[in-house]
Design an enzyme around this catalytic site. Structure first.
Site, PDB file in Angstrom:
ATOM      1  N   GLU A  24      -7.383  -2.212  -2.488  1.00 18.44           N
ATOM      2  CA  GLU A  24      -6.723  -1.292  -1.554  1.00 18.44           C
ATOM      3  C   GLU A  24      -5.803  -0.333  -2.305  1.00 18.44           C
ATOM      4  O   GLU A  24      -5.751   0.864  -2.018  1.00 18.44           O
ATOM      5  CB  GLU A  24      -5.902  -2.075  -0.527  1.00 18.44           C
ATOM      6  CG  GLU A  24      -6.741  -2.899   0.428  1.00 18.44           C
ATOM      7  CD  GLU A  24      -5.876  -3.619   1.454  1.00 18.44           C
ATOM      8  OE1 GLU A  24      -5.031  -2.971   2.087  1.00 18.44           O
ATOM      9  OE2 GLU A  24      -6.043  -4.840   1.624  1.00 18.44           O
ATOM     10  N   ASN A  75       0.835  -1.216   0.000  1.00 14.97           N
ATOM     11  CA  ASN A  75       0.000   0.000   0.000  1.00 14.97           C
ATOM     12  C   ASN A  75       0.862   1.256   0.000  1.00 14.97           C
ATOM     13  O   ASN A  75       0.543   2.238  -0.667  1.00 14.97           O
ATOM     14  CB  ASN A  75      -0.947   0.002   1.197  1.00 14.97           C
ATOM     15  CG  ASN A  75      -2.183  -0.826   0.933  1.00 14.97           C
ATOM     16  OD1 ASN A  75      -3.020  -0.455   0.118  1.00 14.97           O
ATOM     17  ND2 ASN A  75      -2.274  -1.971   1.587  1.00 14.97           N
ATOM     18  N   HIS A 129      -8.167  -0.840   5.772  1.00 23.61           N
ATOM     19  CA  HIS A 129      -8.498  -2.150   6.351  1.00 23.61           C
ATOM     20  C   HIS A 129      -8.992  -3.060   5.229  1.00 23.61           C
ATOM     21  O   HIS A 129      -9.783  -2.624   4.392  1.00 23.61           O
ATOM     22  CB  HIS A 129      -9.582  -1.978   7.424  1.00 23.61           C
ATOM     23  CG  HIS A 129      -9.896  -3.240   8.142  1.00 23.61           C
ATOM     24  ND1 HIS A 129      -9.081  -3.747   9.133  1.00 23.61           N
ATOM     25  CD2 HIS A 129     -10.906  -4.140   7.984  1.00 23.61           C
ATOM     26  CE1 HIS A 129      -9.591  -4.890   9.571  1.00 23.61           C
ATOM     27  NE2 HIS A 129     -10.694  -5.150   8.890  1.00 23.61           N
TER      28      HIS A 129
HETATM   29  C1  GRF Z   1      -3.235  -4.601   3.986  1.00 20.43           C
HETATM   30  O1  GRF Z   1      -4.145  -5.615   3.691  1.00 20.43           O
HETATM   31  C2  GRF Z   1      -3.877  -3.548   4.849  1.00 20.43           C
HETATM   32  O2  GRF Z   1      -5.226  -3.364   4.606  1.00 20.43           O
HETATM   33  C3  GRF Z   1      -3.717  -4.134   6.210  1.00 20.43           C
HETATM   34  O3  GRF Z   1      -2.455  -4.761   6.204  1.00 20.43           O
HETATM   35  C4  GRF Z   1      -2.101  -5.096   4.869  1.00 20.43           C
HETATM   36  C5  GRF Z   1      -0.804  -4.413   4.608  1.00 20.43           C
HETATM   37  O4  GRF Z   1      -0.255  -4.771   3.389  1.00 20.43           O
HETATM   38  N1  GRF Z   1      -3.986  -3.172   7.226  1.00 20.43           N
HETATM   39  P1  GRF Z   1       0.995  -3.966   2.820  1.00 20.43           P
HETATM   40  O5  GRF Z   1       2.052  -3.924   3.929  1.00 20.43           O
HETATM   41  O6  GRF Z   1       0.526  -2.603   2.443  1.00 20.43           O
HETATM   42  O7  GRF Z   1       1.473  -4.767   1.652  1.00 20.43           O
END
Ligand code: GRF
Length: 192
Positions: A176, A20, A106
């Site tokens: 996301e 993300n 989330h």
């Molecule tokens: C994502 O699924 C986010 O929604 C959650 O933890 C994960 C993190 O993934 N809170 P990354 O570290 O961004 O790859």
């Protein structure tokens, strides 16, 4: 549209791999609206830190993530704070300073499938066990509780027959990566 004071300064808090964070770095690196100016991790081994360094963004590893003063200092002159896979509860003093300007992503459709202990694979296992036909990504304002602040954006995905937690997680993660940069830009336009 270029902001008089420059792009809104965004600090990103991470604990994990940082896909993300990567979506934000990619979307904002030349944006006049918002820019990732610091990445803060409670874990020195978080893969997200390497992503930040590759992008030339300064990083901070917290020595004690439960110390609000350390986090406040690390946040410095940030105007907007994004929790992107950050697994610690943010201290109330920090929440208060950034009220309305701190968001979390989330991997489910809150208010369902959230709260303490609901992170990672467990979220997708719970979604599949419930039999719901849709899941998705939620961006919400951060308050004093896990996953409870005002929801400001969601993107839905279908739960497919035969889905495994990993397959569902991958589909939600794609959502996301679209939703988070969009919400950061939207919020930055409002507060900038
Ligand atoms: C994502 O699924 C986010 O929604 C959650 O933890 C994960 C993190 O993934 N809170 P990354 O570290 O961004 O790859």
């Amino acid at each position: 549209m270029t902001k008089p004071g420059g792009p809104v300064r965004v600090a990103v808090l991470v604990s994990g791999g940082g896909t993300n964070l990567q979506a934000l770095l990619d979307a904002l690196h030349e944006s006049p609206i918002a820019r990732v100016t610091r990445v803060i991790s409670n874990r020195p081994d978080a893969g997200a830190l390497a992503r930040a360094r590759r992008a030339g963004v300064p990083t901070t590893v917290l020595r004690d993530a439960n110390d609000p003063a350390e986090l406040q200092a690390a946040l410095g002159d940030a105007q907007l704070v994004v929790l992107a896979g950050y697994l610690k509860l943010v201290h109330a003093a920090v929440v208060a300073r950034f009220r309305g300007r701190m968001i979390n992503i989330h991997p489910a459709l809150l208010p369902d499938f959230g709260g303490p202990g609901m992170y990672g694979r467990r979220v997708h296992e719970a979604v599949l066990a419930s039999g719901v036909k849709e899941s998705g990504a939620t961006v919400h304002l951060v308050d004093e509780e896990f996953d409870r602040g005002e929801i400001i954006g969601q993107e839905k995905v279908r739960v497919e027959p035969g889905d495994t937690p990993d397959a569902l997680a991958a589909r939600v993660l794609e959502a996301e990566h679209r939703l988070l940069p969009r919400m950061v830009l939207e919020l930055a336009r409002r507060i900038g």
